[in-house]
Each structure stands twice: as C-alpha cells, then as structure tokens.
Design an enzyme around this catalytic site. Sequence first.
Site, PDB file in Angstrom:
ATOM      1  N   ARG A  91      -2.634 -12.415  -3.661  1.00 19.30           N
ATOM      2  CA  ARG A  91      -1.263 -12.736  -4.024  1.00 19.30           C
ATOM      3  C   ARG A  91      -0.854 -14.115  -3.541  1.00 19.30           C
ATOM      4  O   ARG A  91       0.286 -14.515  -3.761  1.00 19.30           O
ATOM      5  CB  ARG A  91      -0.350 -11.730  -3.331  1.00 19.30           C
ATOM      6  CG  ARG A  91       0.289 -10.741  -4.276  1.00 19.30           C
ATOM      7  CD  ARG A  91       1.116  -9.856  -3.393  1.00 19.30           C
ATOM      8  NE  ARG A  91       2.090  -9.127  -4.117  1.00 19.30           N
ATOM      9  CZ  ARG A  91       1.920  -7.860  -4.478  1.00 19.30           C
ATOM     10  NH1 ARG A  91       0.813  -7.233  -4.232  1.00 19.30           N
ATOM     11  NH2 ARG A  91       2.889  -7.242  -5.106  1.00 19.30           N
ATOM     12  N   ARG A 130      12.019   3.022 -12.398  1.00 19.03           N
ATOM     13  CA  ARG A 130      10.720   3.575 -11.970  1.00 19.03           C
ATOM     14  C   ARG A 130      10.907   4.754 -11.022  1.00 19.03           C
ATOM     15  O   ARG A 130      11.769   4.753 -10.163  1.00 19.03           O
ATOM     16  CB  ARG A 130       9.897   2.490 -11.262  1.00 19.03           C
ATOM     17  CG  ARG A 130       8.624   3.087 -10.650  1.00 19.03           C
ATOM     18  CD  ARG A 130       7.605   2.081 -10.312  1.00 19.03           C
ATOM     19  NE  ARG A 130       8.025   1.134  -9.289  1.00 19.03           N
ATOM     20  CZ  ARG A 130       7.281   0.120  -8.897  1.00 19.03           C
ATOM     21  NH1 ARG A 130       6.109  -0.089  -9.447  1.00 19.03           N
ATOM     22  NH2 ARG A 130       7.712  -0.717  -7.974  1.00 19.03           N
ATOM     23  N   ARG A 163      11.323   3.975  -4.997  1.00 17.09           N
ATOM     24  CA  ARG A 163      10.742   3.238  -3.872  1.00 17.09           C
ATOM     25  C   ARG A 163      11.808   2.412  -3.148  1.00 17.09           C
ATOM     26  O   ARG A 163      12.722   1.891  -3.789  1.00 17.09           O
ATOM     27  CB  ARG A 163       9.662   2.283  -4.405  1.00 17.09           C
ATOM     28  CG  ARG A 163       8.267   2.787  -4.195  1.00 17.09           C
ATOM     29  CD  ARG A 163       7.233   2.000  -4.928  1.00 17.09           C
ATOM     30  NE  ARG A 163       7.217   0.564  -4.686  1.00 17.09           N
ATOM     31  CZ  ARG A 163       6.321  -0.261  -5.195  1.00 17.09           C
ATOM     32  NH1 ARG A 163       5.348   0.202  -5.963  1.00 17.09           N
ATOM     33  NH2 ARG A 163       6.348  -1.550  -4.959  1.00 17.09           N
TER      34      ARG A 163
END
Length: 224
Positions: A91, A130, A163
């Site tokens: 990343r 999500r 999350r």
Amino acid sequence: MSELNLVLLGPPGSGKGTQGERLQEDFRLPYWATGDILRAAVREGTDLGREAKEYMDRGDLVPDDVMVGVIADRVSGHEAADGFILDGFPRTTPQAEALDRELEDVGKQLTVALMIDVPDEEVMRRLGGRRTCVKEGHVFHVDFDPPKHENVCDICGSRLIVRDDDKPEVIRHRLEEYHSKTEPVIAHYEDTGILRRVDGARAPDEVGDRIRAILATLKMEEEL
Ligand code: AP5
C-alpha cells in the site's frame, strides 16, 4: 501460468475482497488480505492487534515495518510455492520495494498487479452500505449484494456488522491516505510492466469476468 503471484490494488471499497474471494475459489491459492489479518489480530488481542488498532480506527495506514513483517514470511514460505493472492498489500512504495526484494531472495517475482478502479463517490456509497460478518469477514451490501436474511451471513451464519472504519469521516480519510500513499504504488507497477487495470464500477460478476479474461490473456502470452 506456471506460478500466479498476484496483488490486488484499488481504493477502499473497490471490491478487492469481493474479487479476492472469487480468485481464491478459481485458483485454490493462498489468499492473504492484510486488513483481515489485522482485524483478526485486534479480535484476538495480540501485540500486532494492539499496535494496529489505533491506526485502523483513524483510517491511517499501519507503519510499513509492521506490515512488511506480517507479509514477508508468508510470500517466501512453502505455502506460496505455487503462487499467492495478496489483497491490501503493498500500500506504499516502501512496501512494494520490500515485497520485490523478498520475492527476489527466493528467485520469484510478481506475475500481475490488478488495479480495480472505482471513483471516490462510488466508494462512499459502497462502504456506507457494506455489512461484514464478525466471524470470517464475508462481505455483503445492503443494496448491491444483500444477505438472504437481514444481518446474518449467508456463508457461515454469523452476525453481520458495520466495520468501525466504515463511518463516513473515516472513509474520507482512508481515501486521502489512498490517493497520497497508495497511488504511487500503481506507478511502480506501471514502470515494471505488470499493471493491469479493471473497471471496478461495473457489477461484481462483470468485474470478475474481466479479471478472468486478463489472467487468461497473460497465460496465453506466457505460452507463446
Ligand atoms: P482493508 O481491510 O484492506 O481495507 P480497504 O483497502 O480500505 O478495503 P476494503 O476492505 O474497505 O474494501 P475492498 O476493496 O476489499 O471492497 P469490498 O470487496 O469489501 O484495510 C483496513 C485498514 O487496515 C486500513 O485502513 C489500514 O489501517 C490497515 N491496513 C491494511 N493493509 C495495510 C497495509 N498494507 N499497510 C498499512 N495499513 C494497512 O467491497 C466493498 C463493498 O462494496 C461491499 O459491501 C461489497 O458487497 C460491495 N461491492 C463490491 N464490488 C461491488 C461492485 N462491483 N458493485 C457494487 N458493489 C460492490
């Protein structure tokens, strides 16, 4: 392909996890998603989890030395003898360079870096809806990929949650981190010639088909 050493790149919510699960089923290779590894460490309360949690909750990247330590032994180990699928690593440019060195030390290299491209507005929509299962991290979306029973995972029956880092302000910060620190990794793989781009704004099945077509083309090129 003799060996498939693949990395999945793309902004948060681009569908790396969704497509990673499909690739794992197709190729039966070890699949390591650094976000999943870190969330499991947080749940288990390990040293890694305690160190990573504050960064993750803010939407910051976890320091490079920690992340390289998480992945290095895996990609060079016996389990990766026939290849691997990495999701969420590298990343940053230092992570990409460390991965190159680690593979070179064992006479390997990456086969392909698949970049799943999605605009920021779509990321906000996707991550807002999500739902993730607490036990194994399976992923659903309230509109685009709803579970059969509300808040229950179709696959393992565990509870679905939002999350902690899927709150709007944290998503925006994750996007900033992506644009400043992860986009240079795309240039790194463009330079080495292994970058392939996929339009991630299409439906999951279409994205999956496009990825399969890219990998089939690579295999044909290798056999020529
Ligand atoms: P991580 O878990 O890797 O988060 P991320 O990269 O932000 O990616 P996401 O898991 O949020 O999204 P995804 O691309 O997998 O999308 P998904 O398939 O779920 O990392 C979390 C944190 O850990 C980081 O912020 C950082 O702190 C730390 N970390 C991890 N690795 C690190 C590293 N190497 N270095 C430093 N720090 C690190 O899909 C999203 C939603 O959209 C789902 O609801 C899904 O159902 C839906 N969806 C998927 N595809 C489609 C589609 N085509 N159309 C419509 N909906 C879709």
